[in-house]
Design a protein around this motif. Structure first.
Motif, PDB file in Angstrom:
ATOM      1  N   GLN A 634       0.917  -1.265  -0.270  1.00 17.36           N
ATOM      2  CA  GLN A 634       0.342  -0.090   0.192  1.00 17.36           C
ATOM      3  C   GLN A 634       0.487   0.964  -0.083  1.00 17.36           C
ATOM      4  N   LYS A 635       1.835   1.101   0.735  1.00 16.27           N
ATOM      5  CA  LYS A 635       2.947   2.095   0.840  1.00 16.27           C
ATOM      6  C   LYS A 635       3.363   2.484  -0.781  1.00 16.27           C
ATOM      7  N   GLN A 636       3.830   1.104  -1.258  1.00 15.12           N
ATOM      8  CA  GLN A 636       4.482   1.704  -2.334  1.00 15.12           C
ATOM      9  C   GLN A 636       3.631   2.371  -3.538  1.00 15.12           C
ATOM     10  N   LEU A 637       1.951   2.040  -3.375  1.00 13.22           N
ATOM     11  CA  LEU A 637       0.761   2.180  -4.479  1.00 13.22           C
ATOM     12  C   LEU A 637       0.756   3.115  -4.521  1.00 13.22           C
ATOM     13  N   PHE A 638       0.837   4.527  -2.429  1.00 14.84           N
ATOM     14  CA  PHE A 638       0.665   6.095  -2.781  1.00 14.84           C
ATOM     15  C   PHE A 638       2.053   6.522  -3.368  1.00 14.84           C
ATOM     16  N   ARG A 639       3.190   5.896  -3.392  1.00 17.48           N
ATOM     17  CA  ARG A 639       4.088   6.436  -3.811  1.00 17.48           C
ATOM     18  C   ARG A 639       4.646   6.421  -5.753  1.00 17.48           C
ATOM     19  N   GLU A 640       3.483   5.214  -5.946  1.00 14.91           N
ATOM     20  CA  GLU A 640       3.873   5.665  -7.411  1.00 14.91           C
ATOM     21  C   GLU A 640       2.898   6.092  -7.265  1.00 14.91           C
ATOM     22  N   LYS A 641       1.553   6.168  -7.214  1.00 14.87           N
ATOM     23  CA  LYS A 641       0.811   7.341  -7.120  1.00 14.87           C
ATOM     24  C   LYS A 641       0.732   8.982  -7.587  1.00 14.87           C
ATOM     25  N   LYS A 642       1.939   9.056  -6.672  1.00 13.76           N
ATOM     26  CA  LYS A 642       2.738  10.284  -6.532  1.00 13.76           C
ATOM     27  C   LYS A 642       2.975  10.528  -7.835  1.00 13.76           C
ATOM     28  N   ARG A 643       3.949   9.499  -8.137  1.00 16.40           N
ATOM     29  CA  ARG A 643       5.523   9.770  -9.177  1.00 16.40           C
ATOM     30  C   ARG A 643       4.429   9.520 -10.596  1.00 16.40           C
ATOM     31  N   ILE A 644       3.340   9.174 -10.626  1.00 13.74           N
ATOM     32  CA  ILE A 644       2.369   9.231 -12.099  1.00 13.74           C
ATOM     33  C   ILE A 644       2.238  10.377 -12.185  1.00 13.74           C
ATOM     34  N   GLN A 645       1.302  11.046 -11.146  1.00 13.33           N
ATOM     35  CA  GLN A 645       1.144  12.613 -10.662  1.00 13.33           C
ATOM     36  C   GLN A 645       1.343  13.135 -11.299  1.00 13.33           C
ATOM     37  N   GLU A 646       2.888  13.328 -11.123  1.00 16.52           N
ATOM     38  CA  GLU A 646       3.764  14.527 -11.353  1.00 16.52           C
ATOM     39  C   GLU A 646       4.141  14.137 -12.911  1.00 16.52           C
ATOM     40  N   ARG A 647       4.348  12.963 -12.984  1.00 20.22           N
ATOM     41  CA  ARG A 647       4.678  12.672 -14.788  1.00 20.22           C
ATOM     42  C   ARG A 647       3.686  13.256 -15.630  1.00 20.22           C
ATOM     43  N   LEU A 648       2.198  13.205 -14.961  1.00 17.51           N
ATOM     44  CA  LEU A 648       1.374  13.370 -16.470  1.00 17.51           C
ATOM     45  C   LEU A 648       1.028  14.756 -16.357  1.00 17.51           C
ATOM     46  N   GLU A 649       1.824  15.735 -15.208  1.00 16.32           N
ATOM     47  CA  GLU A 649       2.147  17.464 -15.416  1.00 16.32           C
ATOM     48  C   GLU A 649       3.152  17.372 -15.986  1.00 16.32           C
ATOM     49  N   LEU A 650       3.899  16.644 -15.732  1.00 16.14           N
ATOM     50  CA  LEU A 650       5.545  16.737 -17.320  1.00 16.14           C
ATOM     51  C   LEU A 650       5.088  16.948 -18.696  1.00 16.14           C
ATOM     52  N   ILE A 651       4.684  15.417 -18.977  1.00 18.10           N
ATOM     53  CA  ILE A 651       3.531  14.910 -20.074  1.00 18.10           C
ATOM     54  C   ILE A 651       2.527  16.341 -20.802  1.00 18.10           C
ATOM     55  N   SER A 652       1.859  17.273 -20.087  1.00 14.96           N
ATOM     56  CA  SER A 652       0.978  17.962 -20.394  1.00 14.96           C
ATOM     57  C   SER A 652       1.908  19.566 -21.210  1.00 14.96           C
ATOM     58  N   LYS A 653       3.019  19.526 -20.379  1.00 14.43           N
ATOM     59  CA  LYS A 653       3.932  20.147 -20.487  1.00 14.43           C
ATOM     60  C   LYS A 653       4.255  20.583 -22.210  1.00 14.43           C
ATOM     61  N   GLU A 654       5.310  19.653 -22.185  1.00 13.62           N
ATOM     62  CA  GLU A 654       5.976  18.864 -23.038  1.00 13.62           C
ATOM     63  C   GLU A 654       4.787  18.890 -24.674  1.00 13.62           C
ATOM     64  N   GLU A 655       3.809  18.447 -24.279  1.00 12.55           N
ATOM     65  CA  GLU A 655       2.302  18.302 -24.894  1.00 12.55           C
ATOM     66  C   GLU A 655       2.230  19.648 -26.111  1.00 12.55           C
ATOM     67  N   LYS A 656       1.739  20.537 -24.859  1.00 19.05           N
ATOM     68  CA  LYS A 656       1.365  22.270 -25.215  1.00 19.05           C
ATOM     69  C   LYS A 656       2.766  22.299 -25.554  1.00 19.05           C
ATOM     70  N   ALA A 657       3.717  22.251 -25.473  1.00 24.78           N
ATOM     71  CA  ALA A 657       5.208  22.910 -26.610  1.00 24.78           C
ATOM     72  C   ALA A 657       5.235  22.950 -27.508  1.00 24.78           C
ATOM     73  N   ILE A 658       5.579  21.289 -27.989  1.00 25.20           N
ATOM     74  CA  ILE A 658       5.062  20.777 -29.327  1.00 25.20           C
ATOM     75  C   ILE A 658       4.528  21.097 -30.186  1.00 25.20           C
ATOM     76  N   SER A 659       2.787  20.806 -29.317  1.00 23.70           N
ATOM     77  CA  SER A 659       1.759  21.609 -30.443  1.00 23.70           C
ATOM     78  C   SER A 659       1.862  23.136 -31.303  1.00 23.70           C
ATOM     79  N   SER A 660       1.920  24.042 -30.124  1.00 24.98           N
ATOM     80  CA  SER A 660       2.261  25.691 -30.037  1.00 24.98           C
ATOM     81  C   SER A 660       2.728  25.780 -31.294  1.00 24.98           C
ATOM     82  N   LYS A 661       4.180  25.274 -30.772  1.00 27.16           N
ATOM     83  CA  LYS A 661       5.540  24.973 -32.345  1.00 27.16           C
ATOM     84  C   LYS A 661       4.547  25.184 -33.017  1.00 27.16           C
ATOM     85  N   LEU A 662       4.400  24.040 -34.132  1.00 26.66           N
ATOM     86  CA  LEU A 662       3.882  23.423 -34.649  1.00 26.66           C
ATOM     87  C   LEU A 662       2.321  24.464 -36.026  1.00 26.66           C
TER      88      LEU A 662
END
Length: 1001
Positions: A634-662
């Motif tokens: 359960q502890k590992q799941l909570f850490r994994e959940k937090k890591r995934i949320q942080e990764r989703l935020e980073l992915i959204s920023k990278e998607e925005k940068a690529i689409s705006s330039k194109l």
């Protein structure tokens, strides 16, 4: 390879023999001369070729028929069924190999099937016999260990033989402190010769002076030889000059003609050069005209293909954004995957909370201690619970077994007690049994009386028969005598002899009386019964008494008493067993009480751990360690959940940068900027590719145009150069036009021919050795002849001086020879150098063997470190098994090539300290270990010829059991000892004494 069939066409004395259905463990039994060695040799010959005639190994060529060879059918791990046939042909025979798939080949295919194995290696590893054991018998004590080591390395004594041969060669050549070896003897002679040389050197003063005079005289003779040779060369040269005088006259005439015409100036090969210039100018001028037309067309095409420079300037930016498009798609896919995974993790967290009946979040879960120490405590508690549960189940099972056993014993005892007789019944049956015992004695007495009566009756019958025979004889005798006496009486009456007649009648009367008396005695004997009547009376009385006791059933009483006695013993045994069972039952009850106490303590420890995990007190935890693992997960799941949320935020920023330039690039270079992102990327890529192609084509056209201009310029320069070359030719010839140039060339060609003739004359003069001084001398023939006479006189004078010096040299050599008589310094010096050369050559031979021994020792050492440990480990197991654990280890010597054998009491023995039988077992162990280490690589049959006949019965049985474990190899055992056959099944034995059973149809 697994041999399934052997068909011998003709080999030795075996002819048309076919042996089929060979087993994994196949025994060939036969007496001496039955053909065991012949079959072994046949297998080797078919697989590796017939032995050559010059080899020591027998070829087994048939004596009475021409067929030679046969075939072997086998199963190969990779090729399937293989048929190998070898018949008479070349030296090794002609072989044909047929595979299951139809492939047919010869020696190369057979070599491939055998894995590159040659005959010597195969016999060394997979085929062994009594020869190896006999070698052990013949070796000295210190050689046994090295022989066993060699057998473990190569399967034979080759290593031992090589080492022994090399050492023998070294000892033959040199031994420290030795006298007989060659180098020792040569070294001694060399030292003696050197001492004699030094002594002669001190006495060689005069000898050296004469030697110096000899060398000076020889140098003078050499100088005179050179001087004589020079004079003779001069004579030869002067003769040659007189010979070439006509050539000199022709040379003067040609030189005069050339001087008359004067010098004709004309360039070398001028006519040909002029014609070549004209031929080269025509195509160049035509090429210039074509290039000018081509340049105009290319310029027009280049103007229509000019690219968009602004778009090309953004090429790197557009390419970079297009390259990021896969990353954009990957980011979108990753975002979808992470969102799905986030949902799964959230759902799993909720399910876990439901399972644990808690509401863990990131803050509360972090407060739970999931360290390794706590986990170990939880695991220990759960393991103890499992063991306690297993103990409880075992105790319950034991309790049920003991209870059932006690109830069964009690029921059996009660049932047996009911079957026992009371005291009154036992007494009554005892009385009946007593009467039975008396009845049996009466029967025995009656039988005895009957036997006596039968014996007397048989005796009477025998005597009666005897008397009857005697009576017949007596009657015959009486009748004969009576007839005789009657004849005498009647004869006397007939003859008138009264006395004779009376005597005859008296004799006849006596015979009649005797007959009557004998008949009376026989009747008296018949009337006497010999005591039979009394025996019959006694028998009748005993029968009467027996009838009186038949009313009692005594036999049944005896059986009842015996049965009750058995039941009494069984009942006493059951009472004893019931008492012991009761003790075991009480012990189980005590173990149950102890288990409950320990279980209570363990539950208390589990409750403490559950509280530390923040679990509700109402939650019942069955497996505390599994709960710990769930909470840790359960502890590992909570850490994994937090890591995934942080990764989703980073992915959204990278998607925005690529689409705006194109989108920005699409707005700048596309007519419709509002298209979807991928469509805009495709159009941008297409537009960029088109402009790049235009630019490439534009640059290509510009390059071609430049090349054409450069070529035109170059060709025009070439035209100018050719024209300049033609004018240069005119200037060199000092003419104004082409006609004058050609006339000048004809005159020049004639002058060149004259010069060539002069050069030819000069060459002939040079070959004759005529130099400039000699040419001048040719004009003075008188002086040449005078010089020739002087040279001849000088040769005669040198010859005279040489003769004087040769006489002087002979005198000096004679004096030196006198000094050298009896062995001079020069002879000793020559002898010393010769002996030193011979010593050095012999030392080189010794060094070869020393180097070979070093290489062999290094090879043995490498084998000792790499292959020997693996082989020894297996050999030790085999030796332990053969000796029933009497010897446990085989240790290689630290130096040399032997073994140390360790007994089970840890006493160490060198190989020469073992008994002969134990040394043989060590040899068999290392041979089988060597074979087993190669099983996976070379699964060939193991062929053994009576190698265990010296083993006792137990060790023979062990080695056969060991061979049966070699499932990866077929075992072929040849023996002449029938006591071994009982160790095998009938289907595993071929009896070679009955060859007719194996004759091929």
């Amino acid at each position: 390879m697994y041999i399934t069939e052997i068909h011998i066409y003709g080999y030795g004395k075996l002819e048309n023999i076919k042996i089929t259905a060979l087993q994994d463990f196949q025994v060939f039994y036969g007496e001496n001369e039955a053909g065991k060695s012949t079959i072994m040799s046949f297998i080797h010959s078919v697989l590796f070729g017939f032995p050559a005639k010059q080899q020591a190994e027998p070829r087994y060529e048939p004596k009475k028929h021409s067929k030679y060879g046969g075939l072997i059918k086998a199963r190969h791990l990779e090729k399937g069924t293989v048929i190998i046939e070898r018949v008479k042909g070349k030296a090794a025979g002609d072989v044909t190999v047929s595979l299951e798939d139809g492939t047919i080949g010869g020696e190369d295919l057979l070599h491939e099937l055998m894995g590159g194995m040659d005959k010597g290696t195969f016999q060394s590893i997979f085929s062994f016999n009594l020869k190896g054991l006999q070698n052990i018998h013949q070796l000295k004590g210190e050689e046994i260990g090295r022989y066993l080591f060699s057998a473990g390395a190569l399967g034979t004594d080759k290593l031992l033989k090589a080492e022994t041969r090399i050492q023998k060669e070294l000892d033959h050549r040199f031994k420290p402190g030795g006298k007989k070896p060659v180098l020792n003897d040569q070294l001694k002679e060399l030292r003696m010769t050197y001492e004699a040389l030094k002594k002669a050197e001190q006495e060689s003063g005069a000898y050296e002076s004469l030697t110096l005079q000899k060398e000076e005289t020889e140098q003078k003779l050499k100088h005179l030889d050179q001087k004589k040779q020079e004079s003779e060369n001069s004579i030869s040269r002067l003769n040659e000059l007189l010979r070439v005088q006509p050539l000199m006259a022709e040379e003067r005439q040609l030189t005069s003609q050339l001087d008359k015409d004067g010098e004709i100036i004309f360039p070398h090969d001028g006519i040909n050069r002029l014609e070549r210039i004209a031929d080269q100018l025509k195509p160049i001028q035509a090429r210039i005209s074509w290039l000018e037309d081509r340049a105009a067309a290319i310029g027009t095409e280049a103007r229509t293909n000019k690219p968009d420079e602004e778009l090309l300037e953004q090429e790197l930016t557009i390419s970079a954004q297009l390259d990021k498009l896969p990353d954009y798609d990957q980011l979108r896919r990753e975002r979808s995957s992470l969102e799905l995974k986030l949902e799964e993790i959230t759902e799993e967290i909720e399910k876990t909370n439901d399972r644990l009946h808690v509401d863990f979040n990131e803050d509360t879960i972090s407060q739970v201690d999931t360290s390794v120490f706590i986990g170990e405590r939880a695991e220990e508690v759960q393991l103890q619970q499992q063991r306690m549960e297993e103990r409880r189940l075992a105790l319950e099972e034991t309790f049920q077994e003991e209870t059932a056993a006690m109830e069964a014993l009690e029921n059996k005892a009660a049932s047996l007690k009911d079957r026992l007789l009371d005291e009154q019944s036992r007494n009554r049956l005892a009385e009946q049994a007593k009467i039975v015992s008396q009845r049996e004695s009466l029967k025995a007495e009656i039988d005895q009386v009957r036997e006596q009566a039968a014996a007397i009756k048989a005796k009477q019958e025998k005597e009666k028969s005897k008397k009857t025979e005697e009576k017949k004889v007596q009657n015959l005798q009486t009748a004969l005598l009576g007839t005789i006496f009657l004849i005498i009486a009647l004869g006397g009456l007939w003859g008138g002899q009264l006395f004779l007649s009376v005597a005859g009648f008296i004799g006849f009367l006596l015979i009649v009386v005797m007959k009557l008396r004998l008949h009376g005695k026989a009747a008296e004997f018949n009337e006497d019964g010999g005591g039979l009547s009394e025996l019959y009376k006694k028998e009748q009385a005993l029968i009467e008494r027996l009838k009186e006791s038949e009313g009692n059933n005594g036999k049944a009483a005896e059986e009842a008493l015996a049965k009750d006695e058995i039941l009494q013993g069984q009942y006493r045994d059951l009472l004893s067993r019931l008492e012991q069972q009761n003790i075991r039952y009480e012990r189980v009850i005590q173990l149950f009480e102890q288990w409950e106490l320990e279980w209570s303590e363990l539950n208390q420890r589990q409750s403490e751990l559950a509280q530390s995990f923040l679990l509700n007190s109402s939650t019942r935890v069955k497996k505390i360690y599994d709960t710990f693992l769930v909470i840790d997960r359960q502890k590992q799941l909570f850490r994994e959940k937090k890591r995934i949320q942080e990764r989703l935020e980073l992915i959204s920023k990278e998607e925005k940068a690529i689409s705006s330039k194109l989108e920005e690039l699409a707005g700048t270079f596309l007519d419709n900027p509002n298209l979807p992102l991928h469509d805009s990327a495709v159009l941008l890529k297409k537009r960029l590719r088109e402009e790049i192609e235009k630019e490439a084509k534009y640059r290509e056209l510009q390059t071609k145009l430049l090349e054409i201009k450069e070529e035109c310029s170059r060709l025009k320069k070439e035209v100018l150069q050719f024209q300049e070359d033609r004018n240069n030719l005119f200037r060199l010839a000092r003419v104004q036009n082409e006609e004058e140039f050609r006339n000048q060339g004809i005159r020049h060609e004639q002058a060149e021919k004259w010069k060539e003739r002069l050069a030819d004359i000069a060459l002939q003069l040079d070959v004759a050795g005529v130099i400039l001084h000699d040419r001048r001398a040719l004009n003075m023939p008188a002086e040449l002849k005078e010089e020739l006479e002087r040279s001849k006189a000088e040769v005669q004078m040198v010859q005279k001086e040489q003769n004087n010096l040769r006489d002087r040299l002979a005198e000096i050599k004679h004096r030196i020879a006198v000094l050298e008589e009896g062995g001079s310094y020069a002879e000793l010096l020559h002898r010393y150098k010769q002996m030193r050369y011979e010593f050095e050559e012999e030392a080189k031979e010794w060094a070869k063997y020393a180097l070979a021994k070093e290489v062999l020792n290094r090879t043995v050492e490498d084998y000792r470190k790499e292959r020997l440990p693996k082989m020894l480990a297996h050999a030790e197991k085999i030796l332990q098994r053969l000796t029933n654990g009497e010897y446990i280890r085989m240790i290689p010597q630290l130096s040399g090539s032997g073994f140390i054998i360790e007994r089970k009491d840890h006493t160490l023995f060198e190989a020469n300290e073992l008994s002969q039988a134990t040394a043989e077992q060590v040899y068999v162990s290392v041979r089988l270990a060597l074979t087993s280490t190669l099983i996976s690589r070379y699964p060939f049959p193991i062929i053994i010829d009576d190698s265990f006949v010296n083993f006792d019965k137990k060790r023979t049985k062990r080695v056969i059991e060991l061979l049966r474990e070699y499932t990866g190899n077929q075992v072929l055992l040849f023996t002449c000892h029938d006591h071994l056959l009982k160790e095998f099944q009938s289907g595993e034995v071929f009896n070679l004494n009955r060859k007719t059973e194996f004759l091929a149809n």
